[in-house]
Design a protein around this motif. Structure first.
Motif, PDB file in Angstrom:
ATOM      1  N   MET A 180       8.839  17.026  11.748  1.00 43.95           N
ATOM      2  CA  MET A 180       7.820  15.680  11.788  1.00 43.95           C
ATOM      3  C   MET A 180       8.723  14.772  10.949  1.00 43.95           C
ATOM      4  SD  MET A 180       4.074  15.204  10.106  1.00 43.95           S
ATOM      5  CE  MET A 180       3.360  16.272  11.316  1.00 43.95           C
ATOM      6  N   THR A 181       8.594  13.372  11.289  1.00 47.48           N
ATOM      7  CA  THR A 181       9.355  12.295  10.694  1.00 47.48           C
ATOM      8  C   THR A 181       8.381  12.056   9.346  1.00 47.48           C
ATOM      9  OG1 THR A 181       9.690  11.322  12.779  1.00 47.48           O
ATOM     10  CG2 THR A 181       9.704   9.970  10.747  1.00 47.48           C
ATOM     11  N   ALA A 182       9.476  11.989   8.252  1.00 51.47           N
ATOM     12  CA  ALA A 182       8.813  11.841   7.029  1.00 51.47           C
ATOM     13  C   ALA A 182       7.893  10.486   6.705  1.00 51.47           C
ATOM     14  CB  ALA A 182      10.135  11.770   5.842  1.00 51.47           C
ATOM     15  N   VAL A 183       7.007  10.600   5.950  1.00 50.99           N
ATOM     16  CA  VAL A 183       6.271   9.518   5.512  1.00 50.99           C
ATOM     17  C   VAL A 183       6.825   9.002   4.237  1.00 50.99           C
ATOM     18  CG1 VAL A 183       3.921   8.626   4.625  1.00 50.99           C
ATOM     19  CG2 VAL A 183       4.190  10.270   6.592  1.00 50.99           C
ATOM     20  N   LYS A 184       7.098   7.981   3.634  1.00 54.20           N
ATOM     21  CA  LYS A 184       8.050   7.344   2.724  1.00 54.20           C
ATOM     22  C   LYS A 184       7.203   6.452   1.983  1.00 54.20           C
ATOM     23  CE  LYS A 184      12.653   8.163   5.175  1.00 54.20           C
ATOM     24  NZ  LYS A 184      13.746   7.628   5.405  1.00 54.20           N
ATOM     25  N   PRO A 185       7.288   6.597   0.700  1.00 56.52           N
ATOM     26  CA  PRO A 185       6.805   5.366   0.140  1.00 56.52           C
ATOM     27  C   PRO A 185       7.282   4.065   0.108  1.00 56.52           C
ATOM     28  CG  PRO A 185       7.051   7.285  -1.305  1.00 56.52           C
ATOM     29  CD  PRO A 185       7.821   7.410  -0.220  1.00 56.52           C
ATOM     30  N   PHE A 186       6.567   2.919  -0.166  1.00 56.17           N
ATOM     31  CA  PHE A 186       7.229   1.730   0.356  1.00 56.17           C
ATOM     32  C   PHE A 186       6.496   0.679  -0.788  1.00 56.17           C
ATOM     33  CE2 PHE A 186       6.759  -2.443   2.180  1.00 56.17           C
ATOM     34  CZ  PHE A 186       7.833  -2.819   2.680  1.00 56.17           C
ATOM     35  N   ALA A 187       7.419  -0.327  -1.100  1.00 56.21           N
ATOM     36  CA  ALA A 187       7.046  -1.372  -1.825  1.00 56.21           C
ATOM     37  C   ALA A 187       7.611  -2.555  -1.184  1.00 56.21           C
ATOM     38  CB  ALA A 187       7.384  -1.218  -3.243  1.00 56.21           C
ATOM     39  N   ILE A 188       6.743  -3.611  -1.217  1.00 54.09           N
ATOM     40  CA  ILE A 188       7.462  -5.158  -0.990  1.00 54.09           C
ATOM     41  C   ILE A 188       8.291  -5.680  -1.754  1.00 54.09           C
ATOM     42  CG2 ILE A 188       6.775  -7.405   0.020  1.00 54.09           C
ATOM     43  CD1 ILE A 188       3.721  -6.106   0.501  1.00 54.09           C
ATOM     44  N   GLU A 189       9.680  -6.075  -1.552  1.00 55.51           N
ATOM     45  CA  GLU A 189      10.497  -6.450  -2.238  1.00 55.51           C
ATOM     46  C   GLU A 189      11.372  -7.433  -1.587  1.00 55.51           C
ATOM     47  OE1 GLU A 189      12.574  -2.833  -3.522  1.00 55.51           O
ATOM     48  OE2 GLU A 189      11.302  -2.540  -5.156  1.00 55.51           O
ATOM     49  N   VAL A 190      10.906  -8.895  -1.506  1.00 55.28           N
ATOM     50  CA  VAL A 190      11.776  -9.874  -0.822  1.00 55.28           C
ATOM     51  C   VAL A 190      12.601 -10.354  -1.442  1.00 55.28           C
ATOM     52  CG1 VAL A 190      11.524 -12.138   0.217  1.00 55.28           C
ATOM     53  CG2 VAL A 190       9.379 -10.291   0.292  1.00 55.28           C
ATOM     54  N   PRO A 191      14.100 -10.216  -0.920  1.00 53.05           N
ATOM     55  CA  PRO A 191      15.013 -10.627  -1.642  1.00 53.05           C
ATOM     56  C   PRO A 191      14.903 -12.114  -2.139  1.00 53.05           C
ATOM     57  CG  PRO A 191      15.699  -9.708   0.346  1.00 53.05           C
ATOM     58  CD  PRO A 191      14.296  -9.842   0.343  1.00 53.05           C
ATOM     59  N   ASP A 192      15.548 -12.534  -3.403  1.00 54.92           N
ATOM     60  CA  ASP A 192      15.689 -13.856  -3.828  1.00 54.92           C
ATOM     61  C   ASP A 192      16.118 -15.008  -2.865  1.00 54.92           C
ATOM     62  OD1 ASP A 192      14.563 -13.255  -6.285  1.00 54.92           O
ATOM     63  OD2 ASP A 192      16.332 -13.194  -7.407  1.00 54.92           O
ATOM     64  N   GLU A 193      17.044 -14.292  -2.102  1.00 55.72           N
ATOM     65  CA  GLU A 193      17.900 -15.424  -1.177  1.00 55.72           C
ATOM     66  C   GLU A 193      16.853 -16.065   0.032  1.00 55.72           C
ATOM     67  OE1 GLU A 193      19.992 -11.515  -0.518  1.00 55.72           O
ATOM     68  OE2 GLU A 193      19.063 -12.678  -2.478  1.00 55.72           O
ATOM     69  N   VAL A 194      15.956 -14.854   0.326  1.00 57.55           N
ATOM     70  CA  VAL A 194      15.054 -15.210   1.353  1.00 57.55           C
ATOM     71  C   VAL A 194      13.887 -16.234   0.666  1.00 57.55           C
ATOM     72  CG1 VAL A 194      12.938 -14.412   2.752  1.00 57.55           C
ATOM     73  CG2 VAL A 194      15.011 -13.048   2.472  1.00 57.55           C
ATOM     74  N   LEU A 195      13.745 -16.446  -0.472  1.00 56.08           N
ATOM     75  CA  LEU A 195      12.603 -17.214  -0.975  1.00 56.08           C
ATOM     76  C   LEU A 195      13.368 -18.591  -1.261  1.00 56.08           C
ATOM     77  CD1 LEU A 195      10.666 -15.089  -3.511  1.00 56.08           C
ATOM     78  CD2 LEU A 195      10.208 -15.578  -1.093  1.00 56.08           C
ATOM     79  N   ASP A 196      14.717 -18.610  -1.677  1.00 55.92           N
ATOM     80  CA  ASP A 196      15.373 -19.502  -1.647  1.00 55.92           C
ATOM     81  C   ASP A 196      15.728 -20.450  -0.438  1.00 55.92           C
ATOM     82  OD1 ASP A 196      15.743 -19.223  -4.513  1.00 55.92           O
ATOM     83  OD2 ASP A 196      17.600 -18.248  -4.223  1.00 55.92           O
ATOM     84  N   ASP A 197      15.891 -19.673   0.653  1.00 54.19           N
ATOM     85  CA  ASP A 197      16.069 -20.310   1.921  1.00 54.19           C
ATOM     86  C   ASP A 197      14.903 -20.907   2.386  1.00 54.19           C
ATOM     87  OD1 ASP A 197      17.552 -20.357   4.596  1.00 54.19           O
ATOM     88  OD2 ASP A 197      15.882 -19.267   5.329  1.00 54.19           O
ATOM     89  N   LEU A 198      13.596 -20.297   2.135  1.00 55.43           N
ATOM     90  CA  LEU A 198      12.238 -20.634   2.696  1.00 55.43           C
ATOM     91  C   LEU A 198      12.267 -22.159   1.807  1.00 55.43           C
ATOM     92  CD1 LEU A 198       9.374 -20.678   3.421  1.00 55.43           C
ATOM     93  CD2 LEU A 198       8.909 -19.556   1.359  1.00 55.43           C
TER      94      LEU A 198
END
Length: 377
Positions: free
Chosen positions: A1-19
């Motif tokens: 069975m495929t694993a269930v993995k913990p996740f956290a939202i971590e948007v890179p700074d460069e994505v926000l700078d580009d926005l």
């Protein structure tokens, strides 16, 4: 069975700078005087929203709040699936999976997950192709296929029997779950229902009031169908611009939050949603680059035929329907009762399409009451 993995939202700074660079470089046009919301998104409002987005909106604070929800990812049918899994303190509580639609996201449920968690083990997936589930990488992702993925997700989490809830596309995914595995569903709760006209002679004639409501809904559909036709026929052409321009993406999405909500003639969208709520939903599409695959759902469903979304046979699972007046969908009750095993029908006094965000108290009460009545049988 495929694993269930913990996740956290971590948007890179460069994505926000580009926005921020793109917001600064927005090339605005001058609308005709008095255009307002009648011709689409009000440009004056959008300019102020984008100014706020650029200078006052704090994604990092929002990200931290979202990360308070326990989140995970897994792979189902070659597709990454992101989901919130908020367990109830009562280990014997019923599980409830809740599905968003377009142009929504898991952020629609930010106000209701914790209250629902008092009664249920809450599972809240990002639909395949949406948000943190990431873009789809192959064709064929219709509500039918999404339903199969949600059923597999619930199995993977150890829930053999559970309730399901949804609005918009989430209602269609929920309906498909009930058709595919009726023995696993205690019941379903929908805040949108698409009910085609049944075969001739199978239901009573509509009343004058029902015919008037149906006519009103059809008239509104003609006026509002532009986005749907485009996304169902040429989604890729549209998505180039939406994926490139944050102002364009906000205009496309925010208009629906006004048109489909319980907002008066003054069109004060912030009577129902704050700027932060509107922008957080838009941000989920922007930072994940999923507007193209989200829009494609309309195309996939069109080429997949009616049975890929609306029911092509009767739904036997007990069904509750909550109609929020701002939604603009006026299904004929005899038609709904032909396709669904309706056990509860609630006409809400307020709220609209994004019910869990606009009228969370009514949404919570009706969901809890529905499954309280159905029990865990």
């Amino acid at each position: 069975m495929t694993a269930v993995k913990p996740f956290a939202i971590e948007v890179p700074d460069e994505v926000l700078d580009d926005l921020h660079r793109r917001l600064d470089a927005t090339r605005w046009f001058d609308p005709l005087p008095g255009a307002g919301w009648e011709e689409g998104t009000d440009l004056d409002y959008l300019k102020e929203l984008c100014r706020y987005w650029r200078h006052d909106y704090d994604w990092r604070a929002v990200e931290a709040q979202l990360n308070l929800f326990p989140q995970y990812t897994t792979t189902i049918d070659n597709q990454r699936i992101h989901f919130i899994h908020a367990r109830c303190r009562n280990p014997d509580a019923m599980a409830l999976v809740i599905h968003h639609g377009w142009p929504g996201s898991i952020t629609e449920f930010a106000k209701v997950i914790e209250p629902l968690r008092e009664h249920f083990h809450v599972v809240c997936p990002s639909l395949p192709g949406y948000g943190f589930s990431g873009p789809t990488s192959e064709p064929g992702w219709t509500p039918r296929r999404m339903a199969a993925a949600s059923l597999e997700l619930m199995s993977r989490l150890g829930y053999d029997r559970f309730g399901a809830q949804g609005g918009d596309w989430g209602a269609m995914v929920t309906t498909q779950m009930a058709l595919q595995a009726p023995e696993r569903l205690t019941g379903i709760h929908l805040n949108l229902i698409i009910a085609p006209e049944p075969p001739p002679g199978s239901v009573r004639d509509l009343t004058d009031e029902e015919r008037a409501a149906l006519s009103e809904g059809r008239t509104r559909n003609l006026a509002e169908r532009g986005y749907r036709v485009q996304q169902a026929t040429r989604p890729q052409t549209l998505s180039v611009g939406l994926n490139d321009s944050p102002a364009g993406l906000a205009a496309w999405i925010v208009e629906k939050f006004l048109v489909w909500s319980d907002i008066g003639p003054d069109n004060d969208i912030e009577a129902s949603f704050t700027k932060d709520e509107l922008l957080t939903n838009v941000m989920v599409y922007w930072v994940t680059g999923t507007i193209a695959s989200a829009n494609r759902l309309y195309y996939e469903t069109r080429i997949g035929g009616r049975g890929a979304s609306a029911p092509d046979r009767q739904v036997e699972v007990p069904t509750a329907y909550a109609r929020f007046p701002g939604d603009g969908i006026f299904p004929a009750r005899p038609w709904v009762e032909y396709w669904y095993n309706i056990v509860r029908w609630t006409e809400m006094p307020r709220g609209g399409h994004f019910a869990s965000l606009e009228a969370p108290d009514l949404y919570i009460d009706d969901v809890v009451a529905t499954f309280g009545e159905l029990g865990q049988s």
